[in-house]
Design a protein around this motif. Structure first.
Motif, PDB file in Angstrom:
ATOM      1  N   ARG A 103      63.226  62.625 -51.535  1.00  0.00           N
ATOM      2  CA  ARG A 103      61.910  61.513 -52.432  1.00  0.00           C
ATOM      3  C   ARG A 103      61.367  61.422 -51.077  1.00  0.00           C
ATOM      4  O   ARG A 103      59.765  60.796 -51.907  1.00  0.00           O
ATOM      5  CB  ARG A 103      63.506  60.133 -52.000  1.00  0.00           C
ATOM      6  CG  ARG A 103      64.549  60.608 -52.887  1.00  0.00           C
ATOM      7  CD  ARG A 103      65.212  58.896 -52.954  1.00  0.00           C
ATOM      8  NE  ARG A 103      66.112  59.496 -53.983  1.00  0.00           N
ATOM      9  CZ  ARG A 103      67.115  58.706 -54.445  1.00  0.00           C
ATOM     10  NH1 ARG A 103      67.156  57.183 -54.277  1.00  0.00           N
ATOM     11  NH2 ARG A 103      68.414  59.265 -55.457  1.00  0.00           N
ATOM     12  N   GLU A 104      61.332  60.861 -50.056  1.00  0.00           N
ATOM     13  CA  GLU A 104      59.885  61.052 -49.154  1.00  0.00           C
ATOM     14  C   GLU A 104      59.942  61.331 -48.184  1.00  0.00           C
ATOM     15  O   GLU A 104      60.463  61.986 -47.409  1.00  0.00           O
ATOM     16  CB  GLU A 104      59.622  59.583 -49.460  1.00  0.00           C
ATOM     17  CG  GLU A 104      60.839  58.680 -48.268  1.00  0.00           C
ATOM     18  CD  GLU A 104      60.611  56.689 -47.937  1.00  0.00           C
ATOM     19  OE1 GLU A 104      61.664  56.784 -47.430  1.00  0.00           O
ATOM     20  OE2 GLU A 104      60.411  56.957 -48.895  1.00  0.00           O
TER      21      GLU A 104
ATOM     22  N   ARG B  46      62.784  64.192 -43.644  1.00  0.00           N
ATOM     23  CA  ARG B  46      62.219  64.012 -44.462  1.00  0.00           C
ATOM     24  C   ARG B  46      61.024  64.348 -43.051  1.00  0.00           C
ATOM     25  O   ARG B  46      59.552  64.112 -43.084  1.00  0.00           O
ATOM     26  CB  ARG B  46      62.264  62.250 -44.056  1.00  0.00           C
ATOM     27  CG  ARG B  46      62.642  61.028 -44.913  1.00  0.00           C
ATOM     28  CD  ARG B  46      63.141  60.317 -43.921  1.00  0.00           C
ATOM     29  NE  ARG B  46      61.298  59.161 -43.863  1.00  0.00           N
ATOM     30  CZ  ARG B  46      61.839  57.995 -43.821  1.00  0.00           C
ATOM     31  NH1 ARG B  46      63.129  57.737 -43.197  1.00  0.00           N
ATOM     32  NH2 ARG B  46      60.507  58.046 -43.761  1.00  0.00           N
TER      33      ARG B  46
ATOM     34  N   GLN C 130      54.605  56.906 -45.358  1.00  0.00           N
ATOM     35  CA  GLN C 130      55.328  58.005 -45.683  1.00  0.00           C
ATOM     36  C   GLN C 130      54.818  58.428 -47.275  1.00  0.00           C
ATOM     37  O   GLN C 130      53.395  57.441 -47.976  1.00  0.00           O
ATOM     38  CB  GLN C 130      56.407  56.642 -46.434  1.00  0.00           C
ATOM     39  CG  GLN C 130      57.608  56.349 -45.508  1.00  0.00           C
ATOM     40  CD  GLN C 130      58.811  55.661 -45.705  1.00  0.00           C
ATOM     41  OE1 GLN C 130      58.347  54.990 -46.634  1.00  0.00           O
ATOM     42  NE2 GLN C 130      59.641  55.596 -44.865  1.00  0.00           N
ATOM     43  N   LEU C 131      55.023  60.006 -47.816  1.00  0.00           N
ATOM     44  CA  LEU C 131      54.805  60.619 -48.944  1.00  0.00           C
ATOM     45  C   LEU C 131      55.891  60.595 -49.472  1.00  0.00           C
ATOM     46  O   LEU C 131      56.397  61.086 -49.502  1.00  0.00           O
ATOM     47  CB  LEU C 131      53.645  61.602 -48.274  1.00  0.00           C
ATOM     48  CG  LEU C 131      53.554  62.083 -49.817  1.00  0.00           C
ATOM     49  CD1 LEU C 131      52.169  62.190 -50.234  1.00  0.00           C
ATOM     50  CD2 LEU C 131      53.173  63.742 -49.285  1.00  0.00           C
ATOM     51  N   ARG C 132      55.759  60.428 -50.877  1.00  0.00           N
ATOM     52  CA  ARG C 132      56.985  60.312 -52.294  1.00  0.00           C
ATOM     53  C   ARG C 132      56.854  61.466 -52.317  1.00  0.00           C
ATOM     54  O   ARG C 132      55.959  62.801 -52.554  1.00  0.00           O
ATOM     55  CB  ARG C 132      55.879  59.710 -53.646  1.00  0.00           C
ATOM     56  CG  ARG C 132      56.574  57.667 -53.210  1.00  0.00           C
ATOM     57  CD  ARG C 132      56.635  57.405 -55.086  1.00  0.00           C
ATOM     58  NE  ARG C 132      55.598  57.880 -55.264  1.00  0.00           N
ATOM     59  CZ  ARG C 132      55.842  58.501 -57.026  1.00  0.00           C
ATOM     60  NH1 ARG C 132      56.992  58.421 -57.083  1.00  0.00           N
ATOM     61  NH2 ARG C 132      54.577  59.102 -57.687  1.00  0.00           N
TER      62      ARG C 132
END
Length: 201
Positions: free
Chosen positions: A99-100, A143, A112-114
């Protein structure tokens, strides 16, 4: 955390497999009358040591059948076990979408990057390559160590080697650089687009 869950999952699968193999093997040995033929004994108290033995004796099968709660409880318990087994089986094949992900922002804190944002960009850049009709991108992994799965539908005139080379050197490399990653492993699956034959009059 995810690594721990994978380890626990594998241990539980191994234990369940060993129990099933052990119980199934001993029941099969009793059904084939191997203890008598090969001259070895079964564990003390083991019921299924010969072909004439049954898995559940009559008194075990009919102990609580006169009680009104017995069959609903049995059916509910078996239904729950089946649903849990199906959920567990399906979870083995499911690829968890990331998700991120963490991005090095250069200030020492990170950002944080989606995952869906990166998937959309990679899909758009992949579809812009010559010979690619459609692209599907899935971000998996952790992540801090993401992985990419790319599915490409190629046009009939496309050269697969050239498409994969450009995908790696352009789209994936730009995504890796912009996210500040040392590496971005990718799995690419190719398929050809089939066109329906048209009648020419």
């Amino acid at each position: 955390m995810r690594k721990t869950l994978r380890t626990v999952n594998r241990v539980l699968l191994a234990l369940a497999g060993l129990v099933l193999i052990g119980v199934g093997g001993t029941v099969l040995a009793g059904g084939l009358d191997l203890p008598r033929k090969w001259g070895f004994g079964m564990p003390s108290g083991w019921r299924w040591s010969g072909p004439g033995d049954v898995l559940l004796r009559a008194e075990d099968r009919t102990r609580w059948t006169d009680s009104g709660w017995w069959w609903p409880v049995v059916i509910a318990a078996l239904a729950v076990l089946v649903l849990l087994a199906l959920w567990w089986l399906l979870s083995q094949f499911r690829r968890h979408r990331l998700r991120e992900m963490l991005v090095d922002s250069g200030d020492g804190e990170g950002a944080q990057l989606r995952g869906r944002a990166l998937e959309s960009v990679l899909a758009a850049e992949s579809e812009s390559l010559e010979g690619v009709n459609r692209a599907r991108v899935l971000l998996t992994g952790r992540r801090t160590e993401p992985r990419v799965r790319v599915g490409l539908a190629l046009a009939p005139h496309a050269e697969p080697c050239a498409v994969v080379a450009r995908l790696s050197s352009e789209a994936i490399e730009r995504a890796r650089t912009s996210a500040g990653l040392e590496r971005l492993p990718a799995e690419v699956r190719l398929r050809a687009v089939k066109h329906r034959a048209e009648r020419v009059s």
